[in-house]
Scaffold this active site. Structure first.
Site, PDB file in Angstrom:
ATOM      1  N   ARG A  68      18.736   1.037  88.222  1.00 22.49           N
ATOM      2  CA  ARG A  68      19.971   0.341  88.607  1.00 22.49           C
ATOM      3  C   ARG A  68      20.661   1.052  89.774  1.00 22.49           C
ATOM      4  NH1 ARG A  68      24.926   0.192  84.532  1.00 22.49           N
ATOM      5  NH2 ARG A  68      25.342   2.137  85.594  1.00 22.49           N
ATOM      6  N   GLU A  69      20.617   2.369  89.800  1.00 24.53           N
ATOM      7  CA  GLU A  69      21.336   3.161  90.795  1.00 24.53           C
ATOM      8  C   GLU A  69      20.425   3.659  91.920  1.00 24.53           C
ATOM      9  OE1 GLU A  69      24.480   3.029  90.479  1.00 24.53           O
ATOM     10  OE2 GLU A  69      24.610   2.424  88.398  1.00 24.53           O
TER      11      GLU A  69
END
Length: 161
Positions: A68-69
């Site tokens: 996600r990051e």
């Protein structure tokens, strides 16, 4: 993700800013969205939530969070001040200024326009902003940058409609 406990926490020495580009979640390469990163700022703090996770799910949790990051964020180990009075070692994701997706500071109306018009695989950029503002209100956290940006985007939305 699975967690044992969560509670409000402060991270000292940082402020939250919509200075990170999102080419893969809240925007696309041709029209990146804007998402928050943490910018060093003495004598301030960010309020968020800290999560305690079981050792058995740490690797799986970080695989998901790292995905996600992935757009310029790095894991940073730091001390978090829990609202119950304890200080604990924690990990936060910060997109440093030298990462490939960093957009940097811009006039707030320009940031608001970019957020208003950006959409990516994870949805509309305005939803990210509005959900963040709601989460901060739920924590009773004061973040003038986020709330001012939210007001500006809502006003721009009304002008469009």
């Amino acid at each position: 993700f699975e967690f044992i406990e969560s509670q409000p926490a402060d991270l000292s020495g940082y402020k939250r800013r919509f200075w990170q580009g999102s080419h893969d979640h809240r925007g696309v390469p041709e029209q990146p969205g804007r998402v928050v990163t943490l910018i060093p700022q003495p004598d301030t703090h960010c309020t968020g939530k800290a999560y305690l996770i079981e050792a058995e799910v740490v690797q799986r949790t970080f695989e998901r969070l790292d995905h996600r990051e992935k757009n310029g964020y790095e894991r940073v180990h730091t001390t978090l001040d829990l609202h119950d009075g304890r200080a604990v070692e924690g990990l936060v994701y910060i997109a440093p200024r030298n990462n490939f997706a960093y957009l940097g500071e811009a006039p707030l109306p320009e940031v608001a326009q970019q957020i208003l018009h950006s959409v990516g695989p994870s949805g509309r950029n305005i939803d990210y902003l509005f959900e963040l503002a709601d989460a901060l209100r739920e924590l009773q956290a004061h973040d003038p940058h986020i709330f001012e940006l939210e007001s500006l985007v809502k006003a721009m939305q009304e002008q469009v409609n």
